[in-house]
Design an enzyme around this catalytic site. Structure first.
Site, PDB file in Angstrom:
ATOM      1  N   CYS A   1      50.011   8.402  23.020  1.00  0.00           N
ATOM      2  CA  CYS A   1      51.079   7.539  24.261  1.00  0.00           C
ATOM      3  C   CYS A   1      50.985   6.491  23.954  1.00  0.00           C
ATOM      4  O   CYS A   1      51.547   5.009  24.168  1.00  0.00           O
ATOM      5  CB  CYS A   1      51.906   8.376  25.332  1.00  0.00           C
ATOM      6  SG  CYS A   1      51.569  10.357  25.044  1.00  0.00           S
TER       7      CYS A   1
ATOM      8  N   HIS B   1      55.729   2.989  30.053  1.00  0.00           N
ATOM      9  CA  HIS B   1      55.504   4.148  29.274  1.00  0.00           C
ATOM     10  C   HIS B   1      56.841   5.736  30.081  1.00  0.00           C
ATOM     11  O   HIS B   1      55.504   5.613  30.881  1.00  0.00           O
ATOM     12  CB  HIS B   1      54.664   5.109  29.027  1.00  0.00           C
ATOM     13  CG  HIS B   1      54.038   6.501  28.166  1.00  0.00           C
ATOM     14  ND1 HIS B   1      55.143   6.642  27.157  1.00  0.00           N
ATOM     15  CD2 HIS B   1      53.035   7.758  27.583  1.00  0.00           C
ATOM     16  CE1 HIS B   1      55.001   8.342  27.375  1.00  0.00           C
ATOM     17  NE2 HIS B   1      53.672   8.164  27.524  1.00  0.00           N
TER      18      HIS B   1
ATOM     19  N   ASN C   1      58.801  12.472  28.351  1.00  0.00           N
ATOM     20  CA  ASN C   1      58.233  12.013  27.583  1.00  0.00           C
ATOM     21  C   ASN C   1      58.457  11.663  25.895  1.00  0.00           C
ATOM     22  O   ASN C   1      58.327  12.692  25.152  1.00  0.00           O
ATOM     23  CB  ASN C   1      56.975  12.106  27.815  1.00  0.00           C
ATOM     24  CG  ASN C   1      55.992  11.606  27.288  1.00  0.00           C
ATOM     25  OD1 ASN C   1      55.814  11.185  26.342  1.00  0.00           O
ATOM     26  ND2 ASN C   1      54.229  12.220  27.567  1.00  0.00           N
TER      27      ASN C   1
END
Length: 323
Positions: A114, A250, A280
């Site tokens: 990520c 993020h 996500n």
């Protein structure tokens, strides 16, 4: 005259299929309310059968090129952040290079889960300021739907597929914090925390595997580490939290985003939030949010942006840039 890596174009691509939370109610002991309350996610996009990470990445790259008014021949290098490349090798970046008709320069993937886009952006900036490239296409693209355990309600509802891209270009600058472009970066990792977030398979273990996560532990690390890396990067640029126009974080979980903003002393009005629509998307989430933020009219030329991410590894970092 100092040179800076300035954003000259941004774009994104999302697969056509939209999956609302209600779809998971058919197969899992979960609900739209439960997912929304814990993550802020309402829907996400899943790639179609046969649609790969390099497909998503290519579409985002074309959007960024169009936004910049540039062609593939104007680009010196491609850096693609992904944990879900099409093949073991070659890199998805070289596939994008071929699809764009770019026969010069170089392309490679970056893997920091990520945090991948922050790592890719930092690498692109280093190539530019060291004179190894003038224009770099930086992409984040993922098909996390391919590594989900659809029986694990704690993880499979959180992730989505997508891609975002931006183009960095070397431009003259004054060498001050008022310059446009990347002003500072901060990268970190600590491999002791592998078991908090990982995929239980891979090439040398001879299986694809599924994503495994200790959500509560990741949450505990995330808020503290994200706020700290953002403040460290701002400090490198001679700036403070008060100078920030936009946090573009993020997009993992609305509670992590809210917790980080609170720790930085910034209101949610100064945060670009897309997690409700995308879930996500790992390395794709920051460039997706930058592109959507520009489309919405939130992000404007001259705005000071801090972007931060944490992912498996653990790996985390931040980039400070003036749009």
């Amino acid at each position: 005259m100092a040179g800076r890596s300035v954003v000259v174009g941004v774009g994104h691509y999302l697969p056509e299929r939209i999956v609302p939370n209600s779809e998971f109610e058919k197969t899992l002991d979960t609900s739209d309310e439960w997912i929304k309350a814990r993550s802020g996610i309402e829907r996400r996009h899943f790639a179609a059968d046969g649609e790969t990470t390099s497909d998503l990445a290519t579409n985002a790259a074309l959007a960024a090129l169009a936004d910049a008014g540039l062609k593939a021949e104007d680009i010196d290098a491609i850096i693609l952040a992904t944990s879900t490349a099409d093949l073991t090798f070659p890199s998805a970046a070289t596939m994008v290079q071929a699809r764009l008709g770019m026969t010069h320069g170089f392309a490679f993937d970056v893997q920091a889960v990520c945090a991948g886009f922050v790592f890719a952006l930092s690498n692109a900036n280093a190539l530019i300021v060291s004179g190894q490239a003038k224009r770099v296409l930086v992409i984040g693209a993922e098909t996390f739907s391919r590594i989900m355990d659809w029986t694990d309600r704690s993880t499979c509802v959180l992730f989505g597929d997508g891609a975002g891209a931006l183009i960095l270009e070397l431009q003259d600058s004054e060498g001050t914090a008022q310059d446009r472009g990347i002003l500072s970066t901060d990268l970190n990792s600590d491999g002791r925390y592998k078991d908090l977030l990982y995929v239980d398979g891979g090439v040398s273990t001879q299986s694809t595997g599924h994503l495994r996560m200790q959500g509560n532990q990741v949450f505990r690390h995330a808020v503290e580490k994200l706020a700290k890396t953002a403040e460290t990067a701002l400090g490198h640029a001679g700036l403070t939290n008060a100078d920030v126009d936009w946090i573009v974080p993020h997009q993992a979980n609305i509670r992590i985003i809210q917790g980080t903003a609170k720790k930085m002393g910034l209101p949610m009005e100064n945060v670009v939030v897309t997690v409700q629509d995308h879930g996500n998307t790992s390395a794709a989430s920051i460039p997706l949010a930058l592109s959507v933020g520009k489309q919405r009219g939130q992000i404007k030329t001259g705005d000071l942006i801090v972007t931060e991410a944490i992912g498996g590894g653990l790996a985390w970092g931040a980039v400070v840039l003036r749009w």
